[in-house]
Design an enzyme around this catalytic site. Structure first.
Site, PDB file in Angstrom:
ATOM      1  N   ASP A 394      63.617   0.832  47.966  1.00 23.02           N
ATOM      2  CA  ASP A 394      63.127   0.156  49.137  1.00 23.02           C
ATOM      3  C   ASP A 394      62.467  -1.233  48.714  1.00 23.02           C
ATOM      4  O   ASP A 394      62.053  -1.441  47.561  1.00 23.02           O
ATOM      5  CB  ASP A 394      61.938   1.105  49.700  1.00 23.02           C
ATOM      6  CG  ASP A 394      61.733   0.847  51.267  1.00 23.02           C
ATOM      7  OD1 ASP A 394      62.490   0.106  51.748  1.00 23.02           O
ATOM      8  OD2 ASP A 394      61.090   1.642  51.865  1.00 23.02           O
ATOM      9  N   GLU A 397      61.387  -7.373  49.659  1.00 26.24           N
ATOM     10  CA  GLU A 397      61.214  -8.680  50.458  1.00 26.24           C
ATOM     11  C   GLU A 397      59.921  -9.382  50.576  1.00 26.24           C
ATOM     12  O   GLU A 397      59.493 -10.304  50.835  1.00 26.24           O
ATOM     13  CB  GLU A 397      61.415  -8.372  52.222  1.00 26.24           C
ATOM     14  CG  GLU A 397      62.761  -7.591  52.212  1.00 26.24           C
ATOM     15  CD  GLU A 397      62.643  -6.134  52.332  1.00 26.24           C
ATOM     16  OE1 GLU A 397      63.294  -5.420  52.728  1.00 26.24           O
ATOM     17  OE2 GLU A 397      61.513  -5.626  51.705  1.00 26.24           O
ATOM     18  N   ASP A 461      65.181  -0.607  59.026  1.00 29.26           N
ATOM     19  CA  ASP A 461      64.196   0.151  59.877  1.00 29.26           C
ATOM     20  C   ASP A 461      64.534   0.021  61.125  1.00 29.26           C
ATOM     21  O   ASP A 461      63.503  -0.874  62.066  1.00 29.26           O
ATOM     22  CB  ASP A 461      62.792   0.054  59.586  1.00 29.26           C
ATOM     23  CG  ASP A 461      62.404   0.261  57.947  1.00 29.26           C
ATOM     24  OD1 ASP A 461      63.194   1.068  57.464  1.00 29.26           O
ATOM     25  OD2 ASP A 461      61.264  -0.139  57.427  1.00 29.26           O
TER      26      ASP A 461
END
Length: 671
Positions: A394, A397, A461
């Site tokens: 995950d 960023e 998401d």
């Protein structure tokens, strides 16, 4: 694929030609280049960025003269050189500001009024980029992503988190043109792809130099293959990942009993994904994870034995990891002692990032020893050696732009590259165990070059709804846009993820997402950020029966998906493809983004609108297509197709080598 980019200067006009395509035209009355000094203003709140600039001293040098193999531009004939332009290696254009302190460049490429462009990395809202502007900066994608909606407004007020149409985890400064060429900006700086003017494509880059790479081909298939070769190809998907669904549960030890019930209901299951294998942390956002990447025995007692039991049933166990370490965890202290964390600019102290009610250190991947430590100590020993066969890798960023990195690099230039380093750490760990192509991780973050390391994307998401810019439909656009720039495999959270401000899953949404997942290369469910508030695949007998049926369809398609995966390795073609990829002369297909070719032999038109019992479907080409469920043949063109729950519009080529397989799947209607 190398092509001949040539620069010519005639009568004061500089022209750049790629084979027979005029891509650059600079003249005194219409300059193609501008430079300036930038003054950025950047704020970050939990991966959401506000980026402003106040450039000054704009120069648009109009006059060109040759100097050796290059051309220099000046504000007056024979004046001081302000900009240097040169062709490199036959297929690239290098532009360099010669004026000290100038760190902004704008380059205009020639466009045609009827031209279409695609790419930009993984775009969620628009497949055809024509007429819009796309900043290139990896970030949270935003919740809502539509300034006209109340959810977006609420999230904007809550940490700048609403987003907009261009916000994406995975941007990339690469575009493909309907003129059968592609352009890639070889820079990790903040950049903008601006297609708002039909007469030009404007590239903005926050650096004093820019290198543009060009690719040309006779068709889109060749062009996509060339880009895939440039950025790196993924290994084939493992058989286990395509042979059944990966069931996502984060219910501690109860997850195993729930999985047994799901299997007993007839589901074809190849993996159990428990992202909470490392423990949980409850926050106002929802059920979060404890970011210290090792087995939490209190939440999952006897997990090694459980993993062995699953393996005997042909089911793999998957977990979760990201590149940050909670400052109240054991691994954070270990990284701190070794000097593996990024530092504050003003002192030799770790830079801590606020992830929403807990703080984390940033493992500094510009330090080779830190990357090796994470790959070996965390992923290798704590995950692969422990028995995991895959995981969600995950984030990536969140790199702030005001920290200090080990190699001294500018965080503004490293920010977009961070997901690539993160992917490299994961891939290196798998390779060290000899499990490339067998163990599988999936990422949402990306940038140019992530393709060489990341074997599988997931679309991030999405909100748990049908909304235009943040709902189920965006995962189709994501797969198609990312596939054009070299990412062969994509999938999404079945059911969506983000549930905030009363937005919860409906049974219809869950069922429609299951249908989409069945016709994706990997089918994986997710309980979402607030599992207790939302329907799950096993919440009702009706949902469970529908999920089980769709997993069987997905598993039955495995021979075809294996064929597509092998094709991706050979050619770079993505598994999910825009219709125009194989039907390039049909201009009306250029903006179709709510259906896709699944390989060359299937057309999949998932239902992505709420309450839709039927939908419009475009069947391309000149030969008939056969409806998967009825066996009826349809002529090419647009049709209104019935789409009851359980029968999403899917069509196959009757002459496909896999037609008998498709016909057999079509008979599986509910048993």
């Amino acid at each position: 694929m190398d092509v001949a980019l040539t620069l010519k200067l005639e009568d004061g006009i500089l022209t750049g030609v790629l084979e027979d395509r005029v891509l650059l035209r600079h003249s005194p009355d219409s300059p193609a280049f501008t430079l300036a000094r930038g003054h950025p203003d950047i704020a970050m709140v939990r991966g959401n960025f506000r980026i402003d600039d106040a450039p000054e001293g704009h120069l648009a040098p109009a006059f060109v003269r040759r100097e050796g193999e290059a051309f220099v531009l000046s504000a007056a004939p024979q004046g001081p050189a302000l900009l240097r332009v040169a062709a490199e290696a036959g297929d690239a254009l290098r532009i360099e500001a010669l004026e000290p302190g100038y760190d902004r460049l704008w380059v205009d490429l020639v466009a045609q009024a009827d031209e279409h462009v695609w790419g930009g990395g993984e775009q969620m809202s628009y497949l055809d980029l024509s007429g819009r502007r796309f900043p290139i900066w990896t970030s949270e994608p935003g919740v809502g992503r539509d300034k006209t909606t109340e959810l977006t407004r609420l999230m904007d007020a809550q940490g700048m988190a609403g987003g907009d149409y261009w916000w994406t985890n995975y941007p990339q400064p690469t575009f493909l043109s309907s003129r059968r060429y592609a352009c890639h900006l070889d820079s990790s700086a903040y950049a903008v792809l601006d297609f708002t003017d039909p007469a030009r494509h404007r590239l903005e880059v926050w650096e004093g130099t820019a290198r543009l790479e060009f690719f040309a081909a006779g068709d889109f298939v060749g062009l996509v293959g060339a880009l895939s070769h440039r950025f790196g190809r993924q290994p084939p998907l493992p058989d286990w990942a395509i042979g059944g669904a990966i069931v996502g549960l984060k219910d501690g030890a109860r997850s195993f009993a729930r999985l047994e019930a799901i299997v007993a209901a007839g589901a074809a299951v190849s993996g159990l994904w428990c992202e909470d294998w490392i423990g949980i942390r409850q926050t106002s956002f929802g059920r979060r994870l404890f970011w210290d990447w090792s087995w939490n025995a209190a939440r999952y007692p006897a997990l090694p034995e459980r993993i062995a039991e699953l393996a005997r049933s042909g089911i793999r166990f998957l977990g979760y990891v990201n590149p940050y370490l909670a400052n109240d965890g054991v691994q954070y202290q270990e990284a701190l002692e070794h000097g593996f964390l990024a530092l504050r600019q003003d002192e030799d102290a770790p830079y801590l990032v606020d992830f929403g009610e807990f703080d984390c250190g940033v493992v500094d991947f510009t330090n080779p020893a830190a990357l090796d430590w994470f790959a070996e100590r965390v992923i290798g020993r704590e995950m692969l050696d422990f028995g995991l066969s895959g995981w969600m890798a995950d984030f990536g960023e969140y790199l702030p732009v005001d920290l200090r990195l080990h190699d001294g690099s500018d965080p503004m230039l490293m920010h977009n590259r961070w997901p690539v380093l993160w992917a490299e750490a994961n891939a290196r760990a798998i390779a060290s165990r000899g499990r490339t192509g067998e163990a599988l991780f999936f990422m949402r973050a990306g940038f140019s070059g992530v393709q060489a390391h990341c074997p599988l994307l997931w679309a991030g998401d999405q909100s748990v709804d049908f909304t235009r810019h943040d709902g189920i439909n965006t995962v189709v656009t994501a797969a198609l846009s990312a596939g054009l720039v070299g990412n062969a495999y994509s999938h999404s959270d079945v059911g969506g993820y983000t549930s905030l401000h009363g937005n919860v899953r409906s049974a219809e949404l869950m069922m429609r997402w299951c249908e989409l997942g069945a016709f994706s290369p990997v089918m994986r469910s997710h309980e979402g950020n607030r599992p207790d508030d939302n329907l799950q695949v096993d919440s009702t007998p009706e949902l469970l029966a529908h999920f089980a049926r769709m997993t069987r369809i997905h598993a039955a398609l495995a021979p075809y998906v294996r064929h597509l995966s092998d094709e991706a390795v050979r050619t770079g073609l993505p598994v999910q493809r825009p219709l125009f990829l194989h039907y390039p002369d049909a201009n009306d297909l250029y903006a179709v983004q709510d259906q896709y070719l699944y390989g060359a032999d299937l057309v999949v038109a998932p239902v992505v609108e709420e309450g839709a019992p039927r939908r419009s479907v475009v069947l391309p080409g000149t030969a008939p297509w056969r409806h998967l469920w009825s066996g009826e043949d349809f002529a090419p063109g647009r049709h209104e197709i019935d789409a009851p729950i359980g029968s999403p519009p899917v069509f196959y080529r009757p002459d496909s080598a896999f037609a008998p397989l498709f016909a057999q799947i079509g008979k599986e209607r509910g048993g």
